[in-house]
Write an enzyme that holds these catalytic residues in place. Structure first.
Site, mmCIF file in Angstrom:
data_model
loop_
_atom_site.group_PDB
_atom_site.id
_atom_site.type_symbol
_atom_site.label_atom_id
_atom_site.label_comp_id
_atom_site.label_asym_id
_atom_site.label_seq_id
_atom_site.Cartn_x
_atom_site.Cartn_y
_atom_site.Cartn_z
ATOM 1 N N ARG A 125 0.841 -1.186 0.000
ATOM 2 C CA ARG A 125 0.000 0.000 0.000
ATOM 3 C C ARG A 125 0.878 1.238 0.000
ATOM 4 N NH1 ARG A 125 -4.527 -1.421 -1.816
ATOM 5 N NH2 ARG A 125 -5.547 0.433 -0.987
ATOM 6 N N GLU A 128 -2.504 8.334 -5.958
ATOM 7 C CA GLU A 128 -2.584 7.631 -7.231
ATOM 8 C C GLU A 128 -3.682 8.259 -8.081
ATOM 9 O OE1 GLU A 128 -3.016 3.428 -6.560
ATOM 10 O OE2 GLU A 128 -1.132 3.268 -5.463
ATOM 11 N N HIS A 158 0.462 0.528 -10.077
ATOM 12 C CA HIS A 158 -0.407 -0.335 -9.268
ATOM 13 C C HIS A 158 -0.864 -1.563 -10.065
ATOM 14 C CE1 HIS A 158 -3.105 -0.098 -5.483
ATOM 15 N NE2 HIS A 158 -2.869 -1.351 -5.795
#
Length: 527
Positions: A229, A258, A277
């Site tokens: 994370r 993000e 990601h």
């Protein structure tokens, strides 16, 4: 039932929900007021990381039973608010474990051998053979921060390449670490000894900024890989450590913000690899998390156990059929106990005897609490019952014994205050036929259903006939009767099953007879 999906998931998950007969609606662009409007009538909500499930969302969705997260991380979901509203939050931790582990391994190798940097130089026409001197993983020490599902898979894979393994995880036992070939150490030692440090923890108050400037200095000449994370690793400190040569390299797949902002210092550090990601971005992983999430939504809406519930008791599917009848039995015993007890409920004890004591009864105990609270008109279910008890200062205890004198299994729910208590015990006949077999010490054999009446009276001739006459005059039909007494001529307890509720004036007439010491109406099953 309406299932709202606000982030894209694989078609396999949507199809599973539709095949069950649910009304599946998608709102991939919903945000703010649009999200609140869309979720208003939903029974279930399915999200990934793009939807912020705030307290306002739960307040706007009174029918919501579950939020399914198609993936692992749930930092975009207010779990406290979900619990307050009795909503299950469940994730799909298994579906993308392999994909995340493999991406971690890929980034570790890519960082060690500068693969993307060399590729970019070659694409630009440079044969930079002499400029990239890589590191071999064999013989190096891998530090694993978080030895959960993904961390264990990474340890297995990189351990197979000849790496020595050290790990930090305060929630795992030494025996499990040893099975993986890892030495369990404290956090500081894990960081200090690691040549390669991989991170596999959720983002919480405890883990935010866990890998910061001081930890990176301890890793001089090493590599950091984060596919967990964003925010666990201090990005500014990492960029500086990579840029000034403290670190040999780093690779990140997740970020505090993000998409990664264009002005992020990570983009200027030559020896830092970044990917957008992609940890769970394989076809197989997306299908797995989608179908796993759909299965949990189906289970919740069918009032079956949710295997990966994060804020509610869960039970393995293989065991649920064994405990299912006890869930309802415990809830019923709790309801009856609360309706018969005179005082303020300050403590609840749930006791298991016989075969049921061998089972995982966390869900059963939560259901007993739910039953106790239901007559008090608190908005409680098995999800938030333990929290309600804690907030109201109600002590809850659970006890087990494999011994049972009279029954194969017995569940007893006791409610009490500092001076008095009352216990209701139940069992199952023929596998799943519930019976209340003890009420406040009296041996009965009552069928717990619908409208009931519990009457205490002196054990004298004519009392039961009198009760029947009063009920008959009130138009209340007796469907069943179960009588118990302390001694001949002592006090007796009779439980009546009725076809209708007892009018208030009939209760007053019964209590006016000096042979009857107490009469209580009991309402079960919402009837």
């Amino acid at each position: 039932m309406k299932v709202l999906v606000t982030d894209p998931i694989a078609d396999a998950g949507l199809e599973r929900l539709r095949d069950t007969g649910f009304d599946v609606q998608t709102a991939y662009e919903a945000d703010g007021d649009d999200l609140l409007e869309a979720v208003a009538g939903a029974d279930a909500l399915v999200v990934r990381s793009g939807t912020e499930v705030t307290r306002e969302v739960f307040e706007a969705a009174p029918d919501l039973a579950i939020v399914g997260r198609a993936g692992i991380g749930v930092d975009n979901i207010d779990i406290d608010a979900a619990t307050d509203h009795g909503v299950i939050v469940a994730n799909a931790p298994e579906g993308n474990v392999r994909a995340a582990a493999e991406h971690t391994v890929a980034l570790a190798f890519a960082a060690a051998r500068s693969v993307p940097q060399a590729h970019a130089r070659l694409r630009d026409g440079e044969w930079a053979k002499g400029e990239f001197l890589g590191a071999e993983l064999d013989g190096k020490t891998l530090g694993v921060v978080g030895l959960g599902r993904v961390g264990q898979e990474v340890a297995r894979r990189l351990g197979a390449f000849g790496m020595d393994l050290v790990a930090y995880d305060p929630y795992i036992g030494e025996e499990r670490a040893e099975q993986l070939g890892a030495e369990l150490v404290e956090f500081d030692e894990c960081v200090e000894r690691a040549d390669f440090l991989t991170v596999h923890v959720p983002l919480t108050d405890e883990t935010a900024g866990l890998i910061g400037e001081s930890e990176l200095r301890e890793m001089a000449g090493g590599y950091v890989v984060n596919v967990a994370r964003g925010g666990v690793v201090d990005e500014d400190a990492l960029a500086e450590a990579a840029d000034d040569g403290t670190l040999a390299g780093a690779a990140l797949d997740v970020f505090e913000e993000e998409p990664l902002p264009a002005d992020s210092p990570l983009l200027d550090a030559e020896n830092v690899i970044v990917t957008p990601h992609l940890g769970a971005s394989t076809r197989a992983a997306q299908e797995h998390v989608a179908t796993a999430t759909a299965d949990q939504v189906v289970a919740a809406l069918h009032e079956e156990p949710v295997v990966n519930a994060l804020n509610a008791p869960s039970v393995e599917e293989s065991a649920f059929d064994r405990i299912r009848p006890y869930v309802d039995l415990a809830e019923t015993a709790g309801k009856v106990a609360a309706q018969l007890f005179d005082g303020r409920v300050e403590r609840i004890d749930v006791r298991y005897e016989g075969d049921v004591a061998e089972e995982n009864v966390e869900l059963v105990t939560a259901s007993a609490q739910q039953g106790v609270f239901a007559p008090l008109e608190w908005n409680v279910n098995a999800v938030n019952a333990p929290r309600v008890a804690e907030e109201r200062g109600i002590e809850v205890t659970e006890s087990k014994t494999r011994q049972s004198e009279d029954f194969q299994s017995l569940v007893s729910v006791t409610v009490g205050d500092s001076e008095n208590d009352l216990t209701v015990s139940g069992t199952l006949y023929a596998g799943d036929d519930p019976r209340l077999v003890k009420i406040d010490g009296y041996r009965v054999d009552a069928i717990p259903h619908g409208h009931m009446l519990a009457a205490r009276n002196r054990d004298e001739p004519g009392v039961i006939g009198f009760v029947g006459t009063v009920l008959g005059d009130a138009g209340v039909n007796i469907a069943g009767m179960f009588n118990a007494r302390e001694t001949i001529g002592g006090e007796a307890l009779t439980v009546y099953n009725l076809d209708e509720p007892v009018p208030e004036d009939a209760l007053e007439e019964l209590l006016a007879d000096d042979r009857i010491t107490d009469v209580r109406s009991i309402e079960l099953n919402g009837e």
